[in-house]
Design a protein around this motif. Structure first.
Motif, PDB file in Angstrom:
ATOM      1  N   LEU A 162      13.507  59.334  -9.146  1.00 56.68           N
ATOM      2  CA  LEU A 162      13.265  59.704  -7.763  1.00 56.68           C
ATOM      3  C   LEU A 162      13.822  61.081  -7.423  1.00 56.68           C
ATOM      4  CD1 LEU A 162      14.156  56.311  -6.046  1.00 56.68           C
ATOM      5  CD2 LEU A 162      11.915  57.147  -6.712  1.00 56.68           C
ATOM      6  N   GLN A 163      14.417  61.752  -8.390  1.00 55.11           N
ATOM      7  CA  GLN A 163      15.065  63.016  -8.104  1.00 55.11           C
ATOM      8  C   GLN A 163      14.068  64.168  -8.036  1.00 55.11           C
ATOM      9  OE1 GLN A 163      17.888  63.163 -11.228  1.00 55.11           O
ATOM     10  NE2 GLN A 163      19.290  61.715 -10.274  1.00 55.11           N
ATOM     11  N   GLN A 164      14.591  65.297  -7.542  1.00 58.21           N
ATOM     12  CA  GLN A 164      13.773  66.495  -7.437  1.00 58.21           C
ATOM     13  C   GLN A 164      13.171  66.858  -8.790  1.00 58.21           C
ATOM     14  OE1 GLN A 164      13.249  68.117  -4.568  1.00 58.21           O
ATOM     15  NE2 GLN A 164      11.870  69.568  -5.504  1.00 58.21           N
ATOM     16  N   LYS A 165      11.881  67.125  -8.825  1.00 60.31           N
ATOM     17  CA  LYS A 165      11.228  67.485 -10.081  1.00 60.31           C
ATOM     18  C   LYS A 165      11.742  68.836 -10.574  1.00 60.31           C
ATOM     19  CE  LYS A 165       6.893  65.008  -9.375  1.00 60.31           C
ATOM     20  NZ  LYS A 165       5.445  65.124  -9.240  1.00 60.31           N
ATOM     21  N   ARG A 166      11.982  68.893 -11.875  1.00 59.19           N
ATOM     22  CA  ARG A 166      12.359  70.168 -12.476  1.00 59.19           C
ATOM     23  C   ARG A 166      11.738  70.197 -13.863  1.00 59.19           C
ATOM     24  NH1 ARG A 166      18.564  71.736 -12.436  1.00 59.19           N
ATOM     25  NH2 ARG A 166      18.631  70.526 -14.349  1.00 59.19           N
ATOM     26  N   TYR A 167      10.644  70.885 -14.004  1.00 58.39           N
ATOM     27  CA  TYR A 167       9.877  70.854 -15.241  1.00 58.39           C
ATOM     28  C   TYR A 167      10.495  71.776 -16.281  1.00 58.39           C
ATOM     29  CZ  TYR A 167       6.273  68.572 -12.468  1.00 58.39           C
ATOM     30  OH  TYR A 167       5.590  67.712 -11.658  1.00 58.39           O
ATOM     31  N   TYR A 168      10.528  71.322 -17.531  1.00 54.27           N
ATOM     32  CA  TYR A 168      10.998  72.202 -18.603  1.00 54.27           C
ATOM     33  C   TYR A 168       9.893  73.164 -19.004  1.00 54.27           C
ATOM     34  CZ  TYR A 168       8.302  70.149 -22.438  1.00 54.27           C
ATOM     35  OH  TYR A 168       7.287  69.767 -23.269  1.00 54.27           O
ATOM     36  N   ALA A 169       8.668  72.835 -18.633  1.00 51.57           N
ATOM     37  CA  ALA A 169       7.512  73.697 -18.898  1.00 51.57           C
ATOM     38  C   ALA A 169       6.429  73.283 -17.922  1.00 51.57           C
ATOM     39  CB  ALA A 169       7.030  73.534 -20.347  1.00 51.57           C
ATOM     40  N   ASP A 170       5.364  74.058 -17.877  1.00 48.16           N
ATOM     41  CA  ASP A 170       4.276  73.700 -16.990  1.00 48.16           C
ATOM     42  C   ASP A 170       3.727  72.338 -17.387  1.00 48.16           C
ATOM     43  OD1 ASP A 170       4.462  76.035 -15.591  1.00 48.16           O
ATOM     44  OD2 ASP A 170       2.995  77.094 -16.836  1.00 48.16           O
ATOM     45  N   PRO A 171       3.520  71.442 -16.409  1.00 47.91           N
ATOM     46  CA  PRO A 171       2.987  70.121 -16.747  1.00 47.91           C
ATOM     47  C   PRO A 171       1.573  70.218 -17.273  1.00 47.91           C
ATOM     48  CG  PRO A 171       2.964  70.460 -14.371  1.00 47.91           C
ATOM     49  CD  PRO A 171       3.708  71.637 -14.961  1.00 47.91           C
ATOM     50  N   GLY A 172       1.236  69.313 -18.195  1.00 45.29           N
ATOM     51  CA  GLY A 172      -0.116  69.303 -18.737  1.00 45.29           C
ATOM     52  C   GLY A 172      -1.073  68.602 -17.804  1.00 45.29           C
ATOM     53  N   SER A 173      -2.260  68.378 -18.270  1.00 45.05           N
ATOM     54  CA  SER A 173      -3.285  67.748 -17.448  1.00 45.05           C
ATOM     55  C   SER A 173      -2.918  66.314 -17.091  1.00 45.05           C
ATOM     56  CB  SER A 173      -4.620  67.767 -18.198  1.00 45.05           C
ATOM     57  OG  SER A 173      -5.008  69.082 -18.511  1.00 45.05           O
ATOM     58  N   TYR A 174      -2.344  65.585 -18.040  1.00 50.79           N
ATOM     59  CA  TYR A 174      -2.085  64.172 -17.851  1.00 50.79           C
ATOM     60  C   TYR A 174      -0.613  63.787 -17.959  1.00 50.79           C
ATOM     61  CZ  TYR A 174      -7.115  63.897 -18.869  1.00 50.79           C
ATOM     62  OH  TYR A 174      -8.475  64.068 -18.854  1.00 50.79           O
ATOM     63  N   VAL A 175       0.261  64.730 -18.252  1.00 52.56           N
ATOM     64  CA  VAL A 175       1.660  64.410 -18.515  1.00 52.56           C
ATOM     65  C   VAL A 175       2.567  65.316 -17.683  1.00 52.56           C
ATOM     66  CG1 VAL A 175       3.465  64.222 -20.272  1.00 52.56           C
ATOM     67  CG2 VAL A 175       1.095  63.718 -20.880  1.00 52.56           C
ATOM     68  N   GLN A 176       3.533  64.699 -17.001  1.00 48.81           N
ATOM     69  CA  GLN A 176       4.548  65.442 -16.267  1.00 48.81           C
ATOM     70  C   GLN A 176       5.887  65.236 -16.962  1.00 48.81           C
ATOM     71  OE1 GLN A 176       4.453  63.738 -12.361  1.00 48.81           O
ATOM     72  NE2 GLN A 176       2.391  64.465 -11.897  1.00 48.81           N
ATOM     73  N   VAL A 177       6.631  66.319 -17.168  1.00 49.41           N
ATOM     74  CA  VAL A 177       7.940  66.229 -17.804  1.00 49.41           C
ATOM     75  C   VAL A 177       8.993  66.747 -16.831  1.00 49.41           C
ATOM     76  CG1 VAL A 177       9.374  66.928 -19.754  1.00 49.41           C
ATOM     77  CG2 VAL A 177       6.923  66.539 -20.087  1.00 49.41           C
ATOM     78  N   VAL A 178       9.969  65.890 -16.535  1.00 48.06           N
ATOM     79  CA  VAL A 178      11.015  66.222 -15.581  1.00 48.06           C
ATOM     80  C   VAL A 178      12.364  66.179 -16.282  1.00 48.06           C
ATOM     81  CG1 VAL A 178      12.016  65.631 -13.339  1.00 48.06           C
ATOM     82  CG2 VAL A 178       9.630  65.059 -13.819  1.00 48.06           C
ATOM     83  N   ARG A 179      13.160  67.239 -16.126  1.00 45.79           N
ATOM     84  CA  ARG A 179      14.525  67.211 -16.650  1.00 45.79           C
ATOM     85  C   ARG A 179      15.414  66.556 -15.606  1.00 45.79           C
ATOM     86  NH1 ARG A 179      17.576  70.128 -20.417  1.00 45.79           N
ATOM     87  NH2 ARG A 179      15.958  71.698 -20.779  1.00 45.79           N
ATOM     88  N   ASP A 180      16.140  65.541 -16.019  1.00 46.57           N
ATOM     89  CA  ASP A 180      17.017  64.860 -15.078  1.00 46.57           C
ATOM     90  C   ASP A 180      18.082  65.814 -14.571  1.00 46.57           C
ATOM     91  OD1 ASP A 180      18.228  62.622 -13.722  1.00 46.57           O
ATOM     92  OD2 ASP A 180      19.781  62.735 -15.260  1.00 46.57           O
ATOM     93  N   THR A 181      18.405  65.721 -13.291  1.00 48.65           N
ATOM     94  CA  THR A 181      19.352  66.663 -12.686  1.00 48.65           C
ATOM     95  C   THR A 181      20.802  66.259 -12.878  1.00 48.65           C
ATOM     96  OG1 THR A 181      19.125  65.500 -10.567  1.00 48.65           O
ATOM     97  CG2 THR A 181      17.696  67.413 -10.940  1.00 48.65           C
ATOM     98  N   VAL A 182      21.050  65.048 -13.375  1.00 48.94           N
ATOM     99  CA  VAL A 182      22.415  64.609 -13.658  1.00 48.94           C
ATOM    100  C   VAL A 182      22.685  64.658 -15.157  1.00 48.94           C
ATOM    101  CG1 VAL A 182      24.066  62.716 -13.474  1.00 48.94           C
ATOM    102  CG2 VAL A 182      22.496  63.182 -11.588  1.00 48.94           C
ATOM    103  N   TYR A 183      21.881  63.918 -15.932  1.00 49.12           N
ATOM    104  CA  TYR A 183      21.979  63.964 -17.387  1.00 49.12           C
ATOM    105  C   TYR A 183      20.911  64.933 -17.885  1.00 49.12           C
ATOM    106  CZ  TYR A 183      24.622  59.628 -16.773  1.00 49.12           C
ATOM    107  OH  TYR A 183      25.541  58.690 -16.393  1.00 49.12           O
ATOM    108  N   GLU A 184      21.289  66.176 -18.058  1.00 50.87           N
ATOM    109  CA  GLU A 184      20.279  67.200 -18.307  1.00 50.87           C
ATOM    110  C   GLU A 184      19.713  67.164 -19.724  1.00 50.87           C
ATOM    111  OE1 GLU A 184      21.267  71.088 -17.005  1.00 50.87           O
ATOM    112  OE2 GLU A 184      21.184  70.487 -14.895  1.00 50.87           O
ATOM    113  N   ASP A 185      20.254  66.311 -20.582  1.00 55.69           N
ATOM    114  CA  ASP A 185      19.675  66.187 -21.918  1.00 55.69           C
ATOM    115  C   ASP A 185      18.673  65.026 -21.982  1.00 55.69           C
ATOM    116  OD1 ASP A 185      21.538  64.206 -21.623  1.00 55.69           O
ATOM    117  OD2 ASP A 185      22.649  64.630 -23.475  1.00 55.69           O
TER     118      ASP A 185
END
Length: 265
Positions: free
Chosen positions: A36-59
Motif C-alpha cells: 500500500l506504500q507510495q510507488k517507487r519504480y526501479y525502472a519504467d514499468p512494462g506493459s503488464y508488470v509493475q515493479v515497486v521498491r519497498d520504502t522500508v525494506y529497500e532490498d
C-alpha cells in the motif's frame, strides 16, 4: 482492503525472514504495509508488470501483475515476467521479491486459454517455451520469493504460487489449485512434481532457508527438478504442441471458451 493489508504485512515478514536473521525481530508499533506504500519504480514499468521498491525494506521488490482483467498468462506476459525477474536478479540492490496482483480479486487465472486455441504448432511451441523459461527462472532464482495471493489462483496462477519460497493468501472465497483436468488437459510432469515437492517436503526446505544457507539449500533442493525440465524441454514442448492441437482437445477448449462467453451475457 483489509485482506490486502494483511498480505502486505505477512509477505514482508516472510521475505525478510528468508533474507536475514537480522530481520527476524517482530515489529512493534506501525507495521510496513508493503503493498500500500507510495510507488517507487526501479525502472519504467512494462506493459503488464509493475515493479515497486519497498520504502522500508529497500532490498525487497514488489512485482505486481497487471494484465487485465485476470492476469491471463500469454506469451508476451510470460516473457515480460521472465525479463523482469532477470533484471531483479542482476540488480545487486535486491535480495527478495513479492509477487502479487494489481487487479483486486484475482492473483492470476493461469494460462490464457486463447493462446492454445486454433494456433499454429509453431506459435503453440513458442508459447509453451515462454512458460517453461519463466518457470525455470522463478523456481530456481537466488532471490527470496513470496507469492502474495490476493485473489483467485487456479492452474498457472497456482503454479506460480507453488514455485515461490513462501505463499500467503487473502481471506475470502478464493480458489487455488491445478484445474487443468476441467479442460481435458493432463498437467505436465513438472506441474505435478512441483505440487508434490512443495506440499510434501515444504517443512524441511523452510527450516533450512536462512540467509546464505537459504540459497544453497534452495539450489540443492530444486536443481534436480529444474534440470529435469531443462533436459526434456524440447520433448515437453513437442508433447504439449501435439496434444493441445488434437481435434478433441481443441473442441473441448472451444466449448469452454463458449461457456465463458455465455456467462458474461
Amino acid at each position: 482492503m483489509e485482506a490486502l493489508r494483511k498480505i502486505g504485512q505477512t509477505g514482508g515478514c516472510l521475505v525478510s525472514r528468508a533474507l536475514s536473521a537480522s530481520l527476524h525481530r517482530r515489529q512493534t508499533g506501525a507495521v510496513p504495509l508493503l503493498l500500500l506504500q507510495q510507488k517507487r519504480y526501479y525502472a519504467d514499468p512494462g506493459s503488464y508488470v509493475q515493479v515497486v521498491r519497498d520504502t522500508v525494506y529497500e532490498d525487497i521488490a514488489v512485482v505486481k501483475m497487471n494484465r487485465k482483467p485476470v492476469n491471463g498468462l500469454n506469451k508476451d506476459f510470460l516473457t515480460e515476467l521472465n525479463i523482469t525477474l532477470e533484471k531483479l536478479e542482476n540488480n545487486a540492490s535486491y535480495r527478495g521479491v513479492i509477487l502479487t496482483s494489481a487487479n483486486p480479486g484475482v492473483f492470476s487465472a493461469g494460462l490464457d486459454i486463447t493462446e492454445m486455441y486454433q494456433k499454429s504448432p509453431e506459435y503453440t511451441s513458442a508459447f509453451w517455451r515462454s512458460l517453461q523459461d519463466f518457470w525455470m527462472r522463478l523456481y530456481s532464482t537466488n532471490l527470496a520469493t513470496v507469492a502474495a495471493i490476493n485473489g483467485h489462483s487456479p492452474a498457472g496462477g497456482c503454479l506460480m504460487a507453488l514455485s515461490c519460497d513462501y505463499r500467503v493468501m487473502a481471506q475470502g472465497k478464493f480458489t487455488i489449485g491445478l484445474n487443468e483436468v476441467q479442460l481435458g488437459i493432463v498437467a505436465p510432469f513438472w506441474f505435478q512434481e512441483l505440487m508434490i515437492r512443495t506440499c510434501g517436503e515444504r517443512e524441511t526446505e523452510k527450516a533450512l532457508q536462512l540467509d546464505h544457507a537459504r540459497v544453497l539449500s534452495k539450489q540443492m533442493g530444486r536443481h534436480q527438478l529444474r534440470e529435469k525440465l531443462h533436459s526434456k524441454q524440447e520433448e515437453d514442448i513437442a508433447f504439449f504442441t501435439n496434444f493441445i492441437t488434437k481435434d478433441a482437445i481443441q473442441k473441448s477448449i472451444g466449448r469452454y471458451l463458449e461457456g465463458l462467453k455465455n456467462r458474461k451475457k
